[in-house]
Design an enzyme around this catalytic site. Structure first.
Site, PDB file in Angstrom:
ATOM      1  CG  HIS A  97      -2.108  -0.874   1.109  1.00 23.72           C
ATOM      2  ND1 HIS A  97      -3.266  -0.507   0.465  1.00 23.72           N
ATOM      3  CD2 HIS A  97      -2.316  -2.139   1.547  1.00 23.72           C
ATOM      4  CE1 HIS A  97      -4.140  -1.504   0.527  1.00 23.72           C
ATOM      5  NE2 HIS A  97      -3.589  -2.501   1.178  1.00 23.72           N
ATOM      6  CE  LYS A 138      -2.615  10.394   3.087  1.00 24.45           C
ATOM      7  NZ  LYS A 138      -3.176   9.608   1.976  1.00 24.45           N
ATOM      8  CE  LYS A 165     -14.436   5.194   0.879  1.00 18.81           C
ATOM      9  NZ  LYS A 165     -13.668   5.257   2.122  1.00 18.81           N
ATOM     10  CB  THR A 224     -10.593   4.291  -0.892  1.00 19.60           C
ATOM     11  OG1 THR A 224     -10.259   4.711   0.442  1.00 19.60           O
ATOM     12  CG2 THR A 224      -9.835   3.019  -1.222  1.00 19.60           C
ATOM     13  CE  LYS A 283      -6.764  13.350   0.112  1.00 22.76           C
ATOM     14  NZ  LYS A 283      -6.916  12.033  -0.483  1.00 22.76           N
ATOM     15  NE  ARG A 284      -2.385   8.121   6.611  1.00 22.28           N
ATOM     16  CZ  ARG A 284      -1.150   8.160   6.084  1.00 22.28           C
ATOM     17  NH1 ARG A 284      -0.172   8.734   6.758  1.00 22.28           N
ATOM     18  NH2 ARG A 284      -0.908   7.621   4.908  1.00 22.28           N
TER      19      ARG A 284
END
Length: 800
Positions: free
Chosen positions: A349, A543, A649, A645, A537-538
């Site tokens: 991952h 990110k 969504k 993911t 998100k985290r």
């Protein structure tokens, strides 16, 4: 079991009396929820029993999904819908003066994870049961999850225990008869059997009992019900040696206290290793015990059982299965290794070096002496294999060996011990093959494959966005729950002005719902007709929430300088948790909250610009947030995000992706076309050469807007303490901006302007949203699970 509304009401009232000795009027809302949960679980139990029976009768191969996380969210609404009894229960409760929605709100999210890894595992459980595949989960029954996030008056993240079990968990069943004795520390004693083979005994060990709690994983429109087994640590009946009894109890309890305890200390590393071994050793024991009920030995284990390792956390399952086969069942090394490789498969991952787990070999020697010995032997034999294959390339051995510089590389152990290695998006898999695991790909090219992630359309569209579901059913028919592939029929209607108008109404209704949620959660009032630009998100540097923040600062400064600046009102919404020991990430959260406080209270700008940070990001929060979003921020540095993911969504609920060509964004872009998303920034192919000459300082000095935005981090604009955000300032300028925030800033500003321009064309925007929804069928986890089942696990659906 109840067959109609009258039977349900009768049984519900009886169970309230049986459980609490009170009437419906006297029982508390929590008690009503617990009784209802147990009734729904019991309703599913007949299917659960029939599923197990059918699996055994058909001698079906089964899969066990080993994962440190399973972020299920709330189970009540999902299970009622899957069982087809939602309306029956809702109407029955209404007759009794009880609102089902109140009981749904009472349930707490199961705190069994942190982020995308756990949400993916939960989606897989839903799809597996729905498609009739016998796939079961294996995890830890965490007492307090990761943490419950609160934001203090200064804007700082505060971590408190996530007390999800305070009201108990009505979905679980304790299975004390399946207790497993797990051993830590101690020493090995060695002797030879009658054939001269060495045998090992683990003596003077610390014993801890693993007690399983089983939860039903219920399929939609099928009787198929699989099992998620959660292991809880309890004191063993054996008295601890050389340890104070209270200290022993503390060590037992901390195993299941939190997911991902801080591993920056020696104690933390030992605890992480304990957790990882605890749940895989318990899981393997249960699997073998089950297998031997219907098989004379373990020779055919690989034909009947598959274990999927979800990232590196469960990789100790490989040496543990080897240990059990050799020490408990007298298999030779070669035979044990063949069986183990046949059983195990590994999903990677991450391409981030720091996220590829490594553990000091000496820690494993102390904690798990026999496991350490087996890992050492696997490493030795593998090095011999590589040396024989590449006799004149000693550097090849060093590049792939499992134990290197005193550290055990868990990803390498996973690759050597598994028959399948998969990435979770096409780009991610290519990076694994050509870069991260290039040497292993040369050794085992047939083991590598790509399985792009997916999300369950039931939880993430059909159940959490009933307004969109109703619109789709009016447009393409009531077939989505039975076969989500029918969603592609929507492509016939993307140009239909009535459908576009109907979609915009649905989106506005969902935005109104989110507005109320924001007001309740934060006290902030936001314009429901503004563009809802969401990054959820985290919190991690790669990110690039910081890129989003710098753009907001740019907009704020522009508006302050020119109050007449024309822009469509924007509401920027963030939701994220930062690891408790990740200082940089926690500072970014504080910065977002400081922006929110200042901007939202500034009358010069707050009619055009608002910033919201929603605390305690969770599955339930996502279920409110994603249907209301206009823009899906997926802006990680290209090549760093494995898949994602959340992007799927958001897409499934009709948000437009604003992103880089990273992870599954690449496939989203391929499916919808560049006219229906907004892509910007350096690509994964461009970055290596670019970074060789990159100087962040040049971008800072040459771009006036960027210069001002960065300076505001340390000039008192956002905090009277000018050093509050110095760590962020330094990361950008004095550590040369590792994740290329400054390099992509100008392209990001232009991409945001493109978003705004497209949003003005309401019909064109709606068309793009509808295309995204129609094309999201590819990102159903039903498709993903089907690929795993056919191409990796070689399993077939159970007929039930």
């Amino acid at each position: 079991m109840f067959k109609n509304k009258q039977e349900f009401k009768k049984r519900f009232l009886e169970k309230l009396v049986e459980t609490y000795g009170t009437t419906a009027e006297e029982t508390h809302r929590i008690e009503k929820y617990l009784v209802l949960g147990e009734m729904v679980r019991d309703y599913a139990s007949l299917n659960w029993k029939d599923s197990k029976k059918a699996t055994v009768k058909q001698d079906a191969k089964q899969v066990y999904y080993f994962s440190m996380e399973f972020l299920l969210g709330k189970s009540l609404i999902n299970n009622l819908n899957a069982l087809g009894i939602y309306d029956l229960v809702k109407n029955g409760l209404k007759d009794l003066g009880i609102q089902l929605e109140d009981l749904i709100r009472t349930e707490r999210d199961a705190a069994l994870g942190n982020g995308g890894l756990g949400r993916l595992a939960a989606c897989f459980m839903d799809s597996a049961a729905t498609l009739n595949y016998p796939i079961h989960g294996n995890c830890i029954r965490y007492q307090y999850g990761l943490f419950r996030q609160m934001i203090d008056e200064k804007g700082d993240q505060v971590e408190v225990p996530d007390m999800w079990l305070r009201y108990e968990n009505p979905w679980e069943i304790r299975k004390a008869k399946h207790i497993v004795d797990i051993k830590f520390y101690g020493q090995l004693e060695m002797d030879a059997d009658e054939n001269g083979n060495l045998r090992f005994r683990h003596v003077n060990a610390q014993h801890i009992f693993a007690v399983p709690y089983d939860m039903p994983m219920i399929g939609c429109n099928t009787k198929m019900t699989n099992t998620l087994r959660l292991w809880s640590a309890e004191p063993a009946d054996v008295s601890p040696k050389d340890m104070d009894y209270r200290k022993y109890l503390a060590e037992v309890s901390e195993i299941c206290m939190n997911v991902y305890p801080d591993d920056s200390t020696q104690e933390g590393k030992y605890l992480r290793l304990k957790q990882q071994y605890f749940f895989v050793a318990a899981g393997i024991n249960g699997i073998l015990r089950y297998h031997l009920k219907s098989n004379p030995n373990l020779d055919n284990l690989g034909e009947k059982i598959a274990i999927q390792l979800n990232d590196t956390h469960p990789v100790l399952a490989i040496p543990e299965l080897m240990r059990v086969l050799m020490d408990d069942y007298n298999y030779t090394w070669d035979k044990a290794q063949r069986i183990t490789v046949d059983v195990m498969a590994y999903t990677n991952h991450t391409v981030m070096a720091e996220a590829l787990e490594k553990w000091p070999f000496e820690y494993i020697q102390v904690l798990l002496p026999r496991i350490a010995m087996i890992i050492q032997e696997i490493d030795s034999r593998f090095c011999g294999y590589v040396n024989a294959k590449y006799p004149n390339k000693p550097e090849m051995v060093n590049a792939v060996r499992i134990i290197s510089d005193g550290m055990v590389n868990m990803a390498r152990l996973a690759i050597v011990g598994s028959h399948s290695i998969n990435g979770v998006a096409k780009l991610h898999t290519e990076i694994l093959k050509k870069d991260v695991f290039a040497d292993f790909y040369r050794l085992f090219p047939n083991r590598f494959s790509s399985k792009t992630n997916g999300v369950t359309p039931r939880r993430w569209m059909l159940y959490n966005n009933p307004e969109l579901k109703e619109m789709l059913e009016k447009t393409i028919g009531k077939s989505l729950e039975k076969d989500f592939n029918h969603l592609s029929k929507l492509m016939k209607y993307v140009d239909d002005k009535k459908v576009q108008k109907e979609f915009l109404k649905v989106k506005q209704k969902r935005k109104d719902i989110l507005v109320d949620y924001i007001k309740e959660a934060t006290g902030a009032s936001v314009n429901p007709e503004s563009i809802f630009d969401v990054q959820a998100k985290r919190l991690h540097a790669y990110k690039r929430q910081l890129l989003n923040v710098l753009h907001i600062i740019y907009l704020y400064q522009t508006l302050k300088e020119n109050p007449n600046y024309e822009m469509t009102p924007r509401t920027f919404i963030f939701a994220a948790k930062a690891a408790s020991s990740y200082t940089f990430a926690k500072k970014v959260i504080k910065l977002i909250n400081c922006l929110s406080k200042k901007i939202n209270n500034d009358p010069d700008v707050n009619e055009k610009l608002k910033v919201v940070f929603l605390p305690n990001y969770s599955v339930s929060l996502s279920e409110v947030l994603m249907p209301a979003s206009d823009v899906s921020e997926q802006i990680s540095t290209a090549g760093k995000e494995a898949s994602g993911t959340g992007n799927m969504k958001f897409m499934m609920n009709g948000a437009i992706t604003l992103g880089t060509l990273d992870g599954a964004n690449v496939e989203i872009d391929e499916l919808v076309g560049r006219e229906n998303d907004v892509i910007f920034g350096l690509t994964e192919e461009e970055i290596p050469a670019f970074k060789a000459h990159y100087r962040a300082w040049d971008y800072y000095t040459n771009d006036m807007h960027l210069h001002r935005a960065i300076d505001s981090l340390i000039d008192g604009t956002w905090s009277k303490h000018t050093d509050d955000f110095k760590i962020i300032y330094d990361e950008l300028l004095f550590k040369n901006d590792e994740y290329l925030v400054l390099a992509d800033f100008d392209a990001y500003v232009k991409a945001q302007k493109e978003i705004e321009a497209r949003y003005q064309d309401r019909n064109g925007w709606a068309k793009s949203c509808l295309i995204n929804i129609a094309k999201s069928v590819y990102f159903s986890s039903d498709r993903t699970i089907d690929e795993y089942a056919k191409e990796i696990w070689k399993i077939k659906p159970v007929k039930i």
